[in-house]
Design a protein around this motif. Structure first.
Motif, PDB file in Angstrom:
ATOM      1  N   PRO A 151       1.348   2.434 -43.227  1.00  0.00           N
ATOM      2  CA  PRO A 151       1.322   3.005 -42.090  1.00  0.00           C
ATOM      3  C   PRO A 151       0.057   3.294 -42.122  1.00  0.00           C
ATOM      4  O   PRO A 151      -0.817   3.441 -41.275  1.00  0.00           O
ATOM      5  CB  PRO A 151       2.212   4.061 -42.279  1.00  0.00           C
ATOM      6  N   ALA A 152      -0.584   2.948 -43.318  1.00  0.00           N
ATOM      7  CA  ALA A 152      -2.249   3.230 -42.595  1.00  0.00           C
ATOM      8  C   ALA A 152      -3.418   2.691 -42.279  1.00  0.00           C
ATOM      9  O   ALA A 152      -4.107   2.478 -41.595  1.00  0.00           O
ATOM     10  CB  ALA A 152      -3.102   3.586 -44.337  1.00  0.00           C
ATOM     11  N   SER A 153      -2.432   1.367 -41.727  1.00  0.00           N
ATOM     12  CA  SER A 153      -3.028  -0.257 -41.184  1.00  0.00           C
ATOM     13  C   SER A 153      -2.790  -0.313 -39.939  1.00  0.00           C
ATOM     14  O   SER A 153      -3.103  -0.923 -39.117  1.00  0.00           O
ATOM     15  CB  SER A 153      -3.654  -0.556 -42.639  1.00  0.00           C
ATOM     16  N   ALA A 154      -0.988  -0.484 -39.850  1.00  0.00           N
ATOM     17  CA  ALA A 154      -0.269  -0.688 -38.683  1.00  0.00           C
ATOM     18  C   ALA A 154      -0.862  -0.925 -37.546  1.00  0.00           C
ATOM     19  O   ALA A 154      -1.050  -1.287 -36.185  1.00  0.00           O
ATOM     20  CB  ALA A 154       1.116  -1.053 -39.195  1.00  0.00           C
ATOM     21  N   THR A 155      -0.345   0.223 -37.192  1.00  0.00           N
ATOM     22  CA  THR A 155      -1.498   1.596 -35.707  1.00  0.00           C
ATOM     23  C   THR A 155      -2.453   0.718 -35.684  1.00  0.00           C
ATOM     24  O   THR A 155      -3.099   0.926 -34.898  1.00  0.00           O
ATOM     25  CB  THR A 155      -0.923   2.334 -35.277  1.00  0.00           C
ATOM     26  N   ALA A 156      -3.417   0.524 -37.243  1.00  0.00           N
ATOM     27  CA  ALA A 156      -4.885   0.808 -36.635  1.00  0.00           C
ATOM     28  C   ALA A 156      -5.019  -0.781 -35.739  1.00  0.00           C
ATOM     29  O   ALA A 156      -5.921  -1.160 -35.193  1.00  0.00           O
ATOM     30  CB  ALA A 156      -5.796   0.685 -37.758  1.00  0.00           C
ATOM     31  N   TYR A 157      -4.610  -1.962 -36.484  1.00  0.00           N
ATOM     32  CA  TYR A 157      -4.139  -3.493 -36.189  1.00  0.00           C
ATOM     33  C   TYR A 157      -3.604  -3.365 -34.577  1.00  0.00           C
ATOM     34  O   TYR A 157      -4.577  -4.057 -34.104  1.00  0.00           O
ATOM     35  CB  TYR A 157      -3.690  -4.050 -37.101  1.00  0.00           C
ATOM     36  N   LEU A 158      -2.761  -2.507 -34.063  1.00  0.00           N
ATOM     37  CA  LEU A 158      -2.223  -2.685 -33.171  1.00  0.00           C
ATOM     38  C   LEU A 158      -3.123  -2.083 -32.355  1.00  0.00           C
ATOM     39  O   LEU A 158      -2.800  -2.910 -31.081  1.00  0.00           O
ATOM     40  CB  LEU A 158      -0.822  -1.938 -33.176  1.00  0.00           C
ATOM     41  N   ALA A 159      -4.102  -1.449 -32.125  1.00  0.00           N
ATOM     42  CA  ALA A 159      -4.997  -0.539 -31.266  1.00  0.00           C
ATOM     43  C   ALA A 159      -5.456  -1.636 -31.183  1.00  0.00           C
ATOM     44  O   ALA A 159      -6.330  -1.489 -29.899  1.00  0.00           O
ATOM     45  CB  ALA A 159      -4.740   1.068 -31.833  1.00  0.00           C
ATOM     46  N   GLU A 160      -6.238  -2.343 -32.244  1.00  0.00           N
ATOM     47  CA  GLU A 160      -7.656  -3.701 -31.981  1.00  0.00           C
ATOM     48  C   GLU A 160      -7.169  -4.689 -31.855  1.00  0.00           C
ATOM     49  O   GLU A 160      -7.986  -5.465 -30.230  1.00  0.00           O
ATOM     50  CB  GLU A 160      -7.923  -3.366 -33.326  1.00  0.00           C
ATOM     51  N   GLU A 161      -5.328  -5.111 -31.384  1.00  0.00           N
ATOM     52  CA  GLU A 161      -5.672  -6.718 -31.435  1.00  0.00           C
ATOM     53  C   GLU A 161      -4.857  -6.911 -30.202  1.00  0.00           C
ATOM     54  O   GLU A 161      -3.990  -7.589 -29.265  1.00  0.00           O
ATOM     55  CB  GLU A 161      -4.339  -7.139 -32.612  1.00  0.00           C
ATOM     56  N   VAL A 162      -4.276  -5.575 -29.937  1.00  0.00           N
ATOM     57  CA  VAL A 162      -3.224  -5.317 -27.950  1.00  0.00           C
ATOM     58  C   VAL A 162      -3.596  -4.678 -27.252  1.00  0.00           C
ATOM     59  O   VAL A 162      -4.598  -3.797 -27.120  1.00  0.00           O
ATOM     60  CB  VAL A 162      -1.833  -4.812 -28.511  1.00  0.00           C
ATOM     61  N   ARG A 163      -3.050  -5.100 -26.016  1.00  0.00           N
ATOM     62  CA  ARG A 163      -3.407  -4.487 -24.554  1.00  0.00           C
ATOM     63  C   ARG A 163      -3.215  -2.682 -24.782  1.00  0.00           C
ATOM     64  O   ARG A 163      -1.590  -2.355 -25.462  1.00  0.00           O
ATOM     65  CB  ARG A 163      -3.033  -5.095 -23.595  1.00  0.00           C
ATOM     66  N   PRO A 164      -3.845  -2.267 -24.168  1.00  0.00           N
ATOM     67  CA  PRO A 164      -3.511  -1.629 -23.765  1.00  0.00           C
ATOM     68  C   PRO A 164      -2.821  -0.549 -23.537  1.00  0.00           C
ATOM     69  O   PRO A 164      -0.956   0.103 -24.064  1.00  0.00           O
ATOM     70  CB  PRO A 164      -5.067  -0.142 -23.389  1.00  0.00           C
TER      71      PRO A 164
END
Length: 433
Positions: A151-164
């Motif tokens: 949970p500490a990393s998954a949403t950060a990865y998504l915010a960086e790698e996925v279009r808003p």
């Protein structure tokens, strides 16, 4: 994790990036967005990979919850002792989610998630061979601490790698994996344990998690937009101190913990209640009771509309009242009222949790990753507290004791919400003239 405690806004760092210059802004407008978009092969791989990571995480985290009566029987311990196999895992996650969020800023999201899953599934393969309740609890604590990296990393990865524009959908798939893992893990262990015992059941979950972890690592695209930061304890501690000095955030953290105290206590003890008389349900049927989690998926998804109609505090009152009604209904010694009570408890919990976690993201103006990590920490502390105290109350006073613990927690939610209402009214300017 529940599921609604993560969101797009949790991925912001402790400090906002500097504003781009006019020339940089002009250049960014003309350059193509290389982040993942729906429909692309990379997006599909990423979505499935994180879905599988969510399944593995929550299947492992709660793998013993439906098996507590069997664990009690084999080791000759009370429900309060067996409940530590759940409390230790959620407690380990609560303690390590903030440090793991900092590590992911330095070493990368995919690296931390992979390492977390490797350690967690390795421990999961050792759990079936635990020779004593003490060893089992220790293994579960290590497993929970390892899982904190997801949970500490998954949403950060998504915010960086996925279009808003695709971010909400991508996070929704990860959350779906959480709920599916939590529910299916309990159901699978219930039916497997009925035939072959709890050790084989947790072994099956361990093997399932191994498969999910391998597929996750093979499928997840390499990050292309991650920029490593430095591990600066002083900055991290300053951000945490700022969040904890915010009265609204403190109230939200406490509300999340109290709602989870109810939920953790009820679902830790319900297996003992339903497997004993007057119900006498088989282990597989007890595990299937966790299908009630599907109610939570609906409840969490409608929480936003409730806030629009009732406001945040009004929704907290409604969620608390629904949870309290479910607790009281579950006191009836008949299966249908008990199941209806679980439906109400689950609906109230997920609505309250969804509102509290989203409010944390909106309230924090900086350091949103740490604000969310603190919420998750308090949330899982509530889970550990509910599992332990609810089981102790059940051992002392039966199901009525567990219900009393839950009602006290709901009263706490109401009191904190009322205090927030009074604080808001005092903060409003007094009209003059």
């Amino acid at each position: 994790m529940s599921p609604a405690s993560t969101g797009a806004s949790t991925t912001q760092g402790a400090a906002a990036p500097p504003a781009p210059s006019a020339s940089a802004a002009s250049s960014s407008l003309s350059s193509p967005d290389t982040r993942l978009a729906p429909g692309s092969p990379g997006y599909r791989r990423m979505s499935f990979a994180l879905f599988l990571a969510g399944v593995a995480t929550f299947a492992l985290l709660y793998s013993t919850q439906a098996l507590l009566p069997l664990i009690s029987g084999e080791f000759g311990v009370a429900a309060s002792d067996a409940s530590w196999t759940v409390a230790a895992a959620t407690g380990g996650l609560a303690l390590f989610v903030l440090p793991m969020s900092a590590l992911s800023e330095r070493f990368g999201r995919r690296t931390v998630m992979t390492a977390s899953l490797v350690v967690a599934v390795s421990v999961g393969l050792l759990v079936p061979f635990a020779p004593s309740i003490g060893t089992l609890v220790a293994l579960r604590a290590v497993q929970g601490a390892a899982l904190a990296g997801l949970p500490a990393s998954a949403t950060a990865y998504l915010a960086e790698e996925v279009r808003p524009k695709a971010l909400v959908t991508a996070i929704g798939l990860f959350v779906a994996g959480n709920s599916v893992g939590g529910m299916s893990g309990r159901i699978i262990t219930g039916w497997v344990a009925q035939e072959w015992g709890w050790r084989v059941a947790v072994g099956v979950i361990g093997a399932l998690a191994v498969g999910c972890a391998v597929a996750f690592r093979l499928l997840l695209p390499a990050p292309t937009h991650f920029t490593a930061g430095s591990l600066r304890p002083r900055v991290l501690l300053g951000t945490v101190r700022d969040h904890l000095s915010n009265p609204l955030l403190r109230r939200l953290y406490a509300i999340g913990a109290l709602f989870m105290t109810v939920f953790g206590g009820v679902y830790t003890v319900i297996g003992y209640r339903l497997s004993a008389q007057p119900f006498g349900l088989a282990q597989g049927v007890v595990g299937s009771v966790f299908l009630v989690y599907l109610v939570g998926t609906v409840s969490a998804s409608t929480a936003g509309r409730l806030v629009e109609r009732l406001g945040r505090r009004g929704t907290f009152y409604l969620a608390g009242g629904t949870t309290a009604a479910g607790l009281l209904l579950s006191l009836v010694d008949s299966l249908v009222p008990v199941l209806l009570g679980l439906v109400l408890i689950t609906a109230g919990f997920f609505a309250g949790h969804a509102v509290a976690s989203s409010a944390v993201s909106r309230t924090a103006t900086r350091g949103r990753a740490q604000a969310s990590a603190l919420y998750q920490s308090s949330y899982y502390i509530g889970s550990s507290t509910g599992s332990t105290v609810g089981a102790v109350a059940f051992h002392s006073g039966g199901w009525g004791g567990t219900v009393c613990v839950g009602l006290l927690a709901v009263l706490g939610v109401g009191a904190i919400t009322l205090a927030g209402s009074r604080a808001a009214s005092r903060a409003q300017p007094v009209p003059t003239g």
